[in-house]
Design a protein around this motif. Structure first.
Motif, PDB file in Angstrom:
ATOM      1  N   GLU A  35     -10.225  -4.751 -11.186  1.00  0.00           N
ATOM      2  CA  GLU A  35      -8.595  -5.475 -10.927  1.00  0.00           C
ATOM      3  C   GLU A  35      -8.984  -6.004  -8.754  1.00  0.00           C
ATOM      4  O   GLU A  35      -9.506  -6.356  -7.989  1.00  0.00           O
ATOM      5  N   LEU A  36      -8.375  -7.653  -9.506  1.00  0.00           N
ATOM      6  CA  LEU A  36      -8.445  -8.431  -8.060  1.00  0.00           C
ATOM      7  C   LEU A  36      -7.329  -8.080  -7.490  1.00  0.00           C
ATOM      8  O   LEU A  36      -6.174  -8.071  -8.212  1.00  0.00           O
ATOM      9  N   HIS A  37      -7.133  -8.088  -6.362  1.00  0.00           N
ATOM     10  CA  HIS A  37      -6.597  -8.074  -5.340  1.00  0.00           C
ATOM     11  C   HIS A  37      -5.401  -9.486  -5.336  1.00  0.00           C
ATOM     12  O   HIS A  37      -6.420 -10.704  -5.214  1.00  0.00           O
ATOM     13  N   VAL A  42     -11.031  -9.553  -2.457  1.00  0.00           N
ATOM     14  CA  VAL A  42     -11.621  -8.648  -2.905  1.00  0.00           C
ATOM     15  C   VAL A  42     -11.523  -8.192  -4.308  1.00  0.00           C
ATOM     16  O   VAL A  42     -10.034  -8.666  -4.731  1.00  0.00           O
ATOM     17  N   VAL A  43     -11.889  -7.422  -4.169  1.00  0.00           N
ATOM     18  CA  VAL A  43     -12.098  -7.077  -6.365  1.00  0.00           C
ATOM     19  C   VAL A  43     -12.150  -5.695  -6.318  1.00  0.00           C
ATOM     20  O   VAL A  43     -13.217  -4.701  -5.561  1.00  0.00           O
ATOM     21  N   ASP A  70     -13.582  14.166  -9.545  1.00  0.00           N
ATOM     22  CA  ASP A  70     -14.196  15.154 -10.127  1.00  0.00           C
ATOM     23  C   ASP A  70     -14.603  14.070 -11.518  1.00  0.00           C
ATOM     24  O   ASP A  70     -15.969  14.853 -12.156  1.00  0.00           O
ATOM     25  N   ASN A  71     -14.293  13.056 -11.825  1.00  0.00           N
ATOM     26  CA  ASN A  71     -14.748  12.538 -13.233  1.00  0.00           C
ATOM     27  C   ASN A  71     -14.570  10.478 -13.090  1.00  0.00           C
ATOM     28  O   ASN A  71     -14.386  10.373 -12.340  1.00  0.00           O
ATOM     29  N   THR A  72     -14.606  10.594 -14.137  1.00  0.00           N
ATOM     30  CA  THR A  72     -14.393   9.072 -13.715  1.00  0.00           C
ATOM     31  C   THR A  72     -13.806   7.685 -13.878  1.00  0.00           C
ATOM     32  O   THR A  72     -12.390   8.501 -14.311  1.00  0.00           O
ATOM     33  N   VAL A  73     -13.397   7.411 -12.939  1.00  0.00           N
ATOM     34  CA  VAL A  73     -12.321   6.277 -12.661  1.00  0.00           C
ATOM     35  C   VAL A  73     -12.229   5.347 -14.069  1.00  0.00           C
ATOM     36  O   VAL A  73     -12.928   4.596 -14.045  1.00  0.00           O
ATOM     37  N   ARG A  74     -11.464   5.398 -14.225  1.00  0.00           N
ATOM     38  CA  ARG A  74     -10.910   4.769 -15.098  1.00  0.00           C
ATOM     39  C   ARG A  74     -10.246   3.116 -15.262  1.00  0.00           C
ATOM     40  O   ARG A  74     -10.189   2.576 -16.030  1.00  0.00           O
ATOM     41  N   SER A  75      -8.893   3.245 -13.885  1.00  0.00           N
ATOM     42  CA  SER A  75      -7.867   2.540 -13.821  1.00  0.00           C
ATOM     43  C   SER A  75      -8.087   2.329 -11.863  1.00  0.00           C
ATOM     44  O   SER A  75      -8.149   3.499 -11.489  1.00  0.00           O
ATOM     45  N   VAL A  76      -7.768   0.766 -12.294  1.00  0.00           N
ATOM     46  CA  VAL A  76      -7.413   0.730  -9.806  1.00  0.00           C
ATOM     47  C   VAL A  76      -6.528  -0.438 -10.859  1.00  0.00           C
ATOM     48  O   VAL A  76      -6.259  -1.152 -11.568  1.00  0.00           O
ATOM     49  N   PHE A  77      -5.822   0.403  -9.274  1.00  0.00           N
ATOM     50  CA  PHE A  77      -4.099  -1.243  -9.089  1.00  0.00           C
ATOM     51  C   PHE A  77      -4.268  -1.410  -7.828  1.00  0.00           C
ATOM     52  O   PHE A  77      -4.722  -0.509  -7.615  1.00  0.00           O
ATOM     53  N   THR A  78      -3.642  -2.446  -7.511  1.00  0.00           N
ATOM     54  CA  THR A  78      -3.725  -2.680  -6.321  1.00  0.00           C
ATOM     55  C   THR A  78      -2.323  -3.441  -6.114  1.00  0.00           C
ATOM     56  O   THR A  78      -1.712  -4.648  -7.632  1.00  0.00           O
ATOM     57  N   ARG A  79      -1.378  -3.898  -4.981  1.00  0.00           N
ATOM     58  CA  ARG A  79      -0.216  -4.981  -5.215  1.00  0.00           C
ATOM     59  C   ARG A  79      -0.033  -4.816  -3.390  1.00  0.00           C
ATOM     60  O   ARG A  79      -0.574  -4.423  -2.584  1.00  0.00           O
ATOM     61  N   PRO A  80       0.276  -6.240  -3.197  1.00  0.00           N
ATOM     62  CA  PRO A  80       0.674  -7.000  -1.743  1.00  0.00           C
ATOM     63  C   PRO A  80       1.195  -6.073  -1.252  1.00  0.00           C
ATOM     64  O   PRO A  80       2.505  -5.573  -1.769  1.00  0.00           O
ATOM     65  N   THR A  81       1.351  -6.018  -0.067  1.00  0.00           N
ATOM     66  CA  THR A  81       1.916  -5.190   0.777  1.00  0.00           C
ATOM     67  C   THR A  81       3.229  -5.948   1.799  1.00  0.00           C
ATOM     68  O   THR A  81       3.110  -7.347   0.976  1.00  0.00           O
ATOM     69  N   ALA A  82       4.278  -5.655   1.031  1.00  0.00           N
ATOM     70  CA  ALA A  82       5.569  -6.308   1.844  1.00  0.00           C
ATOM     71  C   ALA A  82       4.783  -6.881   3.789  1.00  0.00           C
ATOM     72  O   ALA A  82       4.363  -6.213   4.584  1.00  0.00           O
ATOM     73  N   ARG A  83       5.850  -8.545   3.865  1.00  0.00           N
ATOM     74  CA  ARG A  83       5.885  -8.705   5.082  1.00  0.00           C
ATOM     75  C   ARG A  83       6.846  -8.886   5.779  1.00  0.00           C
ATOM     76  O   ARG A  83       8.083  -8.498   5.435  1.00  0.00           O
TER      77      ARG A  83
END
Length: 83
Positions: A35-37, A42-43, A70-83
């Motif tokens: 996932e690209l930030h 950063v990725v 404890d096992n495979t990481v199959r997904s990642v997610f990011t979102r911008p923080t509020a300013r």
């Protein structure tokens, strides 16, 4: 464009020249997701080694290695923080 694969690497591609321009090494097994930030250079990756990794796109350096699954990481997610 970025790709993740069974070769334990994240790769950055130059689509105009059809070649890899950066490779990111650090996972101990297959990389399953990325996932690209949306706001910073950063990725984020996750893989069969049960670790979630944060990479600096420009320097190819790993910024964080977050373990706890404890096992495979199959997904990642990011979102911008509020300013």
């Amino acid at each position: 464009m970025f790709s993740a694969g069974g070769d334990k690497q994240l790769k950055c591609w130059d689509l105009e020249q059809n070649k890899v321009i950066r490779s990111y090494h650090g996972h101990l097994s297959d990389v399953y997701c990325l996932e690209l930030h949306p706001t910073i250079d950063v990725v984020l990756t996750g893989g069969r080694d049960s670790v979630y990794r944060v990479w600096d796109i420009r320097s190819k350096m790993q910024i964080h290695a977050l373990s706890g699954h404890d096992n495979t990481v199959r997904s990642v997610f990011t979102r911008p923080t509020a300013r």
